[in-house]
Each structure stands twice: as C-alpha cells, then as structure tokens.
Motif scaffolding. Structure first.
Motif, PDB file in Angstrom:
ATOM      1  N   ASN A 158       0.838  27.075  40.315  1.00 39.89           N
ATOM      2  CA  ASN A 158      -0.020  25.895  40.408  1.00 39.89           C
ATOM      3  C   ASN A 158      -0.333  25.570  41.863  1.00 39.89           C
ATOM      4  OD1 ASN A 158      -1.373  23.692  39.036  1.00 39.89           O
ATOM      5  ND2 ASN A 158       0.195  22.348  39.906  1.00 39.89           N
ATOM      6  N   HIS A 159       0.675  25.708  42.724  1.00 40.51           N
ATOM      7  CA  HIS A 159       0.511  25.392  44.151  1.00 40.51           C
ATOM      8  C   HIS A 159      -0.496  26.331  44.818  1.00 40.51           C
ATOM      9  CE1 HIS A 159       1.511  24.078  48.193  1.00 40.51           C
ATOM     10  NE2 HIS A 159       1.751  25.339  48.541  1.00 40.51           N
ATOM     11  N   VAL A 160      -0.419  27.617  44.495  1.00 39.90           N
ATOM     12  CA  VAL A 160      -1.333  28.591  45.134  1.00 39.90           C
ATOM     13  C   VAL A 160      -2.580  28.834  44.283  1.00 39.90           C
ATOM     14  CG1 VAL A 160       0.562  29.704  46.355  1.00 39.90           C
ATOM     15  CG2 VAL A 160      -0.151  30.606  44.127  1.00 39.90           C
ATOM     16  N   LYS A 161      -2.704  28.068  43.185  1.00 36.82           N
ATOM     17  CA  LYS A 161      -3.870  28.172  42.289  1.00 36.82           C
ATOM     18  C   LYS A 161      -4.078  29.600  41.768  1.00 36.82           C
ATOM     19  CE  LYS A 161      -6.137  24.286  44.575  1.00 36.82           C
ATOM     20  NZ  LYS A 161      -5.424  23.326  43.695  1.00 36.82           N
ATOM     21  N   ASN A 162      -2.967  30.205  41.311  1.00 36.00           N
ATOM     22  CA  ASN A 162      -3.020  31.529  40.700  1.00 36.00           C
ATOM     23  C   ASN A 162      -3.192  31.326  39.195  1.00 36.00           C
ATOM     24  OD1 ASN A 162      -2.091  33.975  39.345  1.00 36.00           O
ATOM     25  ND2 ASN A 162      -1.366  34.667  41.344  1.00 36.00           N
ATOM     26  N   THR A 163      -4.436  31.437  38.735  1.00 36.36           N
ATOM     27  CA  THR A 163      -4.762  31.116  37.346  1.00 36.36           C
ATOM     28  C   THR A 163      -3.999  31.986  36.366  1.00 36.36           C
ATOM     29  OG1 THR A 163      -6.974  30.452  38.044  1.00 36.36           O
ATOM     30  CG2 THR A 163      -6.645  30.820  35.692  1.00 36.36           C
ATOM     31  N   GLU A 164      -3.944  33.269  36.647  1.00 39.62           N
ATOM     32  CA  GLU A 164      -3.246  34.164  35.716  1.00 39.62           C
ATOM     33  C   GLU A 164      -1.757  33.857  35.659  1.00 39.62           C
ATOM     34  OE1 GLU A 164      -3.480  38.750  34.306  1.00 39.62           O
ATOM     35  OE2 GLU A 164      -4.091  38.251  36.349  1.00 39.62           O
ATOM     36  N   GLY A 165      -1.174  33.588  36.816  1.00 42.68           N
ATOM     37  CA  GLY A 165       0.236  33.225  36.856  1.00 42.68           C
ATOM     38  C   GLY A 165       0.514  31.914  36.141  1.00 42.68           C
ATOM     39  N   GLN A 166      -0.432  30.982  36.225  1.00 44.39           N
ATOM     40  CA  GLN A 166      -0.286  29.716  35.500  1.00 44.39           C
ATOM     41  C   GLN A 166      -0.267  29.964  33.991  1.00 44.39           C
ATOM     42  OE1 GLN A 166      -3.730  27.852  37.499  1.00 44.39           O
ATOM     43  NE2 GLN A 166      -2.406  26.108  37.926  1.00 44.39           N
ATOM     44  N   GLY A 167      -1.193  30.796  33.528  1.00 46.95           N
ATOM     45  CA  GLY A 167      -1.259  31.084  32.096  1.00 46.95           C
ATOM     46  C   GLY A 167      -0.001  31.744  31.570  1.00 46.95           C
ATOM     47  N   ILE A 168       0.495  32.728  32.313  1.00 45.89           N
ATOM     48  CA  ILE A 168       1.722  33.427  31.911  1.00 45.89           C
ATOM     49  C   ILE A 168       2.908  32.473  31.900  1.00 45.89           C
ATOM     50  CG2 ILE A 168       3.398  35.172  32.642  1.00 45.89           C
ATOM     51  CD1 ILE A 168       0.991  36.767  33.743  1.00 45.89           C
ATOM     52  N   SER A 169       3.017  31.652  32.947  1.00 45.87           N
ATOM     53  CA  SER A 169       4.160  30.737  33.054  1.00 45.87           C
ATOM     54  C   SER A 169       4.135  29.686  31.956  1.00 45.87           C
ATOM     55  CB  SER A 169       4.152  30.067  34.431  1.00 45.87           C
ATOM     56  OG  SER A 169       4.220  31.035  35.472  1.00 45.87           O
ATOM     57  N   LEU A 170       2.952  29.147  31.651  1.00 44.36           N
ATOM     58  CA  LEU A 170       2.849  28.150  30.582  1.00 44.36           C
ATOM     59  C   LEU A 170       3.186  28.764  29.221  1.00 44.36           C
ATOM     60  CD1 LEU A 170      -0.366  26.239  31.701  1.00 44.36           C
ATOM     61  CD2 LEU A 170       1.943  25.276  31.504  1.00 44.36           C
ATOM     62  N   ASN A 171       2.730  29.994  29.000  1.00 46.21           N
ATOM     63  CA  ASN A 171       3.077  30.683  27.755  1.00 46.21           C
ATOM     64  C   ASN A 171       4.588  30.834  27.626  1.00 46.21           C
ATOM     65  OD1 ASN A 171       2.246  32.609  25.389  1.00 46.21           O
ATOM     66  ND2 ASN A 171       3.715  33.786  26.612  1.00 46.21           N
ATOM     67  N   ASN A 172       5.227  31.222  28.729  1.00 46.08           N
ATOM     68  CA  ASN A 172       6.679  31.414  28.691  1.00 46.08           C
ATOM     69  C   ASN A 172       7.432  30.100  28.572  1.00 46.08           C
ATOM     70  OD1 ASN A 172       6.364  34.134  28.840  1.00 46.08           O
ATOM     71  ND2 ASN A 172       6.784  34.305  31.019  1.00 46.08           N
TER      72      ASN A 172
ATOM     73  N   PHE B  35       5.641  36.473  39.290  1.00 43.53           N
ATOM     74  CA  PHE B  35       5.911  37.487  38.278  1.00 43.53           C
ATOM     75  C   PHE B  35       7.398  37.777  38.163  1.00 43.53           C
ATOM     76  CE2 PHE B  35       1.487  39.031  39.567  1.00 43.53           C
ATOM     77  CZ  PHE B  35       0.890  38.123  38.696  1.00 43.53           C
ATOM     78  N   SER B  36       8.113  37.786  39.286  1.00 48.88           N
ATOM     79  CA  SER B  36       9.557  38.037  39.245  1.00 48.88           C
ATOM     80  C   SER B  36      10.287  36.922  38.499  1.00 48.88           C
ATOM     81  CB  SER B  36      10.114  38.167  40.669  1.00 48.88           C
ATOM     82  OG  SER B  36       9.580  39.303  41.324  1.00 48.88           O
ATOM     83  N   LEU B  37       9.907  35.697  38.757  1.00 46.82           N
ATOM     84  CA  LEU B  37      10.543  34.568  38.076  1.00 46.82           C
ATOM     85  C   LEU B  37      10.282  34.619  36.574  1.00 46.82           C
ATOM     86  CD1 LEU B  37       9.783  31.767  40.676  1.00 46.82           C
ATOM     87  CD2 LEU B  37      12.069  32.445  39.910  1.00 46.82           C
ATOM     88  N   ASN B  38       9.069  34.986  36.181  1.00 47.61           N
ATOM     89  CA  ASN B  38       8.770  35.104  34.751  1.00 47.61           C
ATOM     90  C   ASN B  38       9.587  36.217  34.105  1.00 47.61           C
ATOM     91  OD1 ASN B  38       6.647  33.243  33.568  1.00 47.61           O
ATOM     92  ND2 ASN B  38       5.665  33.808  35.488  1.00 47.61           N
ATOM     93  N   ASN B  39       9.752  37.322  34.814  1.00 48.34           N
ATOM     94  CA  ASN B  39      10.558  38.423  34.283  1.00 48.34           C
ATOM     95  C   ASN B  39      12.024  38.013  34.127  1.00 48.34           C
ATOM     96  OD1 ASN B  39       8.415  40.229  34.141  1.00 48.34           O
ATOM     97  ND2 ASN B  39       8.730  40.975  36.215  1.00 48.34           N
TER      98      ASN B  39
ATOM     99  N   THR C 242      13.550  28.401  35.123  1.00 50.36           N
ATOM    100  CA  THR C 242      12.993  29.532  35.865  1.00 50.36           C
ATOM    101  C   THR C 242      11.482  29.624  35.659  1.00 50.36           C
ATOM    102  OG1 THR C 242      15.093  30.724  35.614  1.00 50.36           O
ATOM    103  CG2 THR C 242      13.168  32.022  36.245  1.00 50.36           C
ATOM    104  N   PHE C 243      11.041  29.449  34.416  1.00 46.93           N
ATOM    105  CA  PHE C 243       9.602  29.457  34.135  1.00 46.93           C
ATOM    106  C   PHE C 243       8.902  28.281  34.815  1.00 46.93           C
ATOM    107  CE2 PHE C 243      10.842  31.628  29.936  1.00 46.93           C
ATOM    108  CZ  PHE C 243      10.637  32.884  30.470  1.00 46.93           C
ATOM    109  N   THR C 244       9.599  27.151  34.883  1.00 46.95           N
ATOM    110  CA  THR C 244       9.023  25.985  35.567  1.00 46.95           C
ATOM    111  C   THR C 244       8.822  26.279  37.046  1.00 46.95           C
ATOM    112  OG1 THR C 244      10.086  24.449  34.011  1.00 46.95           O
ATOM    113  CG2 THR C 244       9.365  23.545  36.116  1.00 46.95           C
ATOM    114  N   ASP C 245       9.802  26.935  37.666  1.00 48.57           N
ATOM    115  CA  ASP C 245       9.674  27.329  39.080  1.00 48.57           C
ATOM    116  C   ASP C 245       8.464  28.244  39.267  1.00 48.57           C
ATOM    117  OD1 ASP C 245      11.947  25.886  39.652  1.00 48.57           O
ATOM    118  OD2 ASP C 245      13.286  27.630  39.685  1.00 48.57           O
ATOM    119  N   ALA C 246       8.289  29.178  38.340  1.00 49.16           N
ATOM    120  CA  ALA C 246       7.152  30.106  38.419  1.00 49.16           C
ATOM    121  C   ALA C 246       5.837  29.342  38.297  1.00 49.16           C
ATOM    122  CB  ALA C 246       7.256  31.162  37.323  1.00 49.16           C
ATOM    123  N   TRP C 247       5.783  28.401  37.340  1.00 47.01           N
ATOM    124  CA  TRP C 247       4.557  27.636  37.138  1.00 47.01           C
ATOM    125  C   TRP C 247       4.227  26.783  38.360  1.00 47.01           C
ATOM    126  CZ3 TRP C 247       3.365  22.429  37.148  1.00 47.01           C
ATOM    127  CH2 TRP C 247       2.060  22.124  36.746  1.00 47.01           C
ATOM    128  N   GLU C 248       5.234  26.178  38.977  1.00 48.22           N
ATOM    129  CA  GLU C 248       5.000  25.332  40.151  1.00 48.22           C
ATOM    130  C   GLU C 248       4.408  26.131  41.306  1.00 48.22           C
ATOM    131  OE1 GLU C 248       8.783  23.517  40.813  1.00 48.22           O
ATOM    132  OE2 GLU C 248       8.423  21.898  39.345  1.00 48.22           O
TER     133      GLU C 248
END
Length: 361
Positions: A178-192, A148-152, A169-175
């Motif tokens: 993806n690594h911890v399988k946080n679905t919501e974080g994946q969706g937010i990062s891909l949107n960004n 969430f911090s990286l997306n912000n 920065t968004f790529t770092d957040a998505w990685e």
C-alpha cells in the motif's frame, strides 16, 4: 539472471512448474498452495550447513559466469523433477554469490531454493530460505521482494496452523504494498488476509478482504488471480451458508477460468458449485455440473480427477438415498484407485462400499 518470485495463498492442489519473470506474477501465485498440501515435512537443515559441505569441484575455480550457469542448470534439473540435483546446483551457485557479495543474485537464488525445498516437502528449509530472501530485500530496500517474501512466509505459517502469525505477516506485506502503491502486491496480500481470516473463523472479514482484492486483480489484468480469489470468496460464502453468494462467486470464477484455459480454477469452481447446488437439493443442476467435471477429466486423461468425479457422483446419489447407484460409482472410483496404485484410497473406498451395501440391505 532472471528474477523469479513465487506467491502464496492458493489452497487447491496444483502442479508446480518453474517459471521466469516473463510470466505474469499471478501465475506464480498459485504454485505454493498445491505443494503445501503435500503430506510429510522433513526436519530442517540450516542452509549455512549445506553451503559448507565439501564439493567435488573447487568453489575457487568457479567464476560468476559458471555460477550463473549453475543456476540455469538447476532450473533444467527442476523441470526434469531432479529436485536434489537442482538444490545442489543452486547451493553451489549461492556460495559463489556469497563470496562475491552479490546480494541481488543471492536473493534470486534463495527464491529458487525455496521452490525446490517446497517441492520436496521440506518446508522448514523453504522457510529458512524465504527469511534469508526477506533479510536481503530489507537490506537492499527492495520493496517488491519484501512483499512477495512476506506473502510466501505467511502461507507457510498457515500450513503450520499458525493463522494469527500468518495474518500479521500478510498485514505487513499489505502495508508495504500500500505504501509503495504496488497494485499487484496489494491484491495478493488482501487475498491472503482473506485466507488467514477464514482460517481464524472470521468469514465476514474474509469476504471483505476477498471483495477488496478482486478489483485490484482486475486492474492488473490478473485473470488467474481473479478466478482464484473468486473461488476463495465462494469458499467463504459457503462456510457462512450464504448459498446465493456462493453460487455467484463460483459461477463467475468458472466463467473466467474457462475463458483463460485455467483448468485448476475451473475444476475448483465446479466442485464448489456441485457442493452448493447439492446442499440446496438442486439435483438437476448438480448433475449437469458433474457431467462437466467428468468430461474435463476425461478430455485431459487425468485419472485422478476422474476418480474424484466418480466420488462426487457417489456422494450426491448417497445424499439422495440412491445407495445402489452410489455403490456403483464408488466401485468405479476404486478401480481407478487401483490403477493409480493408490492403496490408501483403495482401502477407504472399499470401506465406503461395504457401508453403502449395508444400507441397501
């Protein structure tokens, strides 16, 4: 203390409300974008400097309970739009948490400070708080907070026009997501990532990111986030001049937003549909959508949205060559600008009316 996160990635104007973890994360996702469009950016003052300003009450006398109370007090002041007092409360609490070595509480307080600084348009200070939050999250291996911090931070980089840095920065957040399988974080990062790609002019890649994000938002039942991403997808299709994709994306966003009472995404979808249909001269459908937009503004007694609706009407009539009717709608918009004491908008509308009247002659 309840943990609070606010997310990046939406570029439509929204009002911010202070929320707790009891709300769905996607609702927090919309908060940052509305404020990022606010004009004016104050010069940053390092938070460390602020922490060492003299306080009327000795910090030594404040224990953890009082610090927690200060955080709660800051929330109330934030809700009351007393931003400066809210920041003072949180900064005082933060110094106590520093003294106590409570990293979890420090991280949460930096989240609150970020929101307060953004509300005041003090983006550099907000970024400072976000980066401190990120450092704590890394030290404590809090992967969700890192996402969430990286997306912000990435969203602020987009605000500064640093699209390439934001993309990384968004790529770092998505990685991490993806690594911890946080679905919501994946969706937010891909949107960004879609937003950053669009800013870089790569609409094809933006569309791919948005389309990948949508099923993830559906998976976590994030209706507001889904509507937001669909609106972003509509923007990308519109920029790529794919009107079928544009109308389909905005139409689905409008339907989802209506079902969930999501007015910001509803207005945004209507605006997108109005632009798309008028672009291909489907004026009958355009005016149906304009009526919906104006009715929505009047029902909520939102004069600013009503003004914007009149402007939209005027632009369509101007596009059709009906300058007399266009002038009438610009005049109605100017009256509302005067009511809202928006002198800058009033002057712009006056100039527009003069230009339109010259065409009528």
């Amino acid at each position: 203390m309840k943990q609070c996160h606010f997310f990046a990635g939406d570029w439509i104007l929204h009002r911010i409300t202070f929320v707790s973890k009891s709300l769905h994360l996607s609702q927090l996702y919309l908060l940052l974008s509305v404020l990022l469009l606010t004009p004016g950016m104050a010069k940053a003052t390092d938070i460390t400097e602020q922490l060492h300003r003299p306080s009327a009450k000795s910090i030594v006398q404040i224990d953890r309970d009082e610090a927690d109370n200060l955080v709660s007090q800051g929330k109330q002041q934030y809700d009351s739009r007393d931003m400066n007092q809210a920041l003072k409360s949180w900064l005082t609490a933060l110094e106590v948490y520093h003294r106590l070595g409570d990293f979890r509480a420090q991280g949460q307080t930096y989240d609150y400070l970020s929101q307060g600084y953004i509300k005041l348009g003090r983006y550099r200070e907000a970024e400072d708080a976000m980066r401190r939050r990120l450092a704590i999250a890394r030290d404590t291996q809090d992967f969700q907070a890192q996402i969430f911090s990286l997306n912000n931070i990435g969203t602020l980089l987009l605000q500064y026009g640093e699209s390439a840095s934001a993309y990384k920065t968004f790529t770092d957040a998505w990685e991490i997501a993806n690594h911890v399988k946080n679905t919501e974080g994946q969706g937010i990062s891909l949107n960004n990532l879609g937003l950053a790609s669009a800013r870089l002019g790569d609409y094809k890649r933006a569309i791919q990111f948005y389309e990948s994000a949508i099923p993830l938002r559906q998976q976590v039942r994030d209706a507001i986030g889904e509507a937001n991403t669909l609106n972003n997808l509509g923007d990308a299709y519109l920029a790529a001049r794919n009107y079928a994709g544009t109308i389909g994306s905005y139409g689905l966003a409008l339907r989802i937003a209506k079902i969930n009472g999501d007015r910001p995404n509803q207005v945004r979808a209507l605006d997108g549909l109005i632009t798309a249909h008028s672009s291909v001269k489907r004026y009958e459908r355009t005016f149906e959508l304009l009526e919906q937009r104006l009715a929505l503004a009047k029902n909520s007694q939102n004069l600013l949205e009503e003004l914007q609706s009149f402007q939209s009407y005027a632009k369509v009539y101007e596009q059709m060559g009906n300058y007399s009717t266009a002038s009438n709608f610009y005049e109605r918009a100017m009256i509302l600008a005067r009511s809202l004491a928006d002198s800058q908008q009033e002057i712009l509308l006056q100039d527009k009316i003069i230009q339109i009247r010259q065409k009528v002659k």
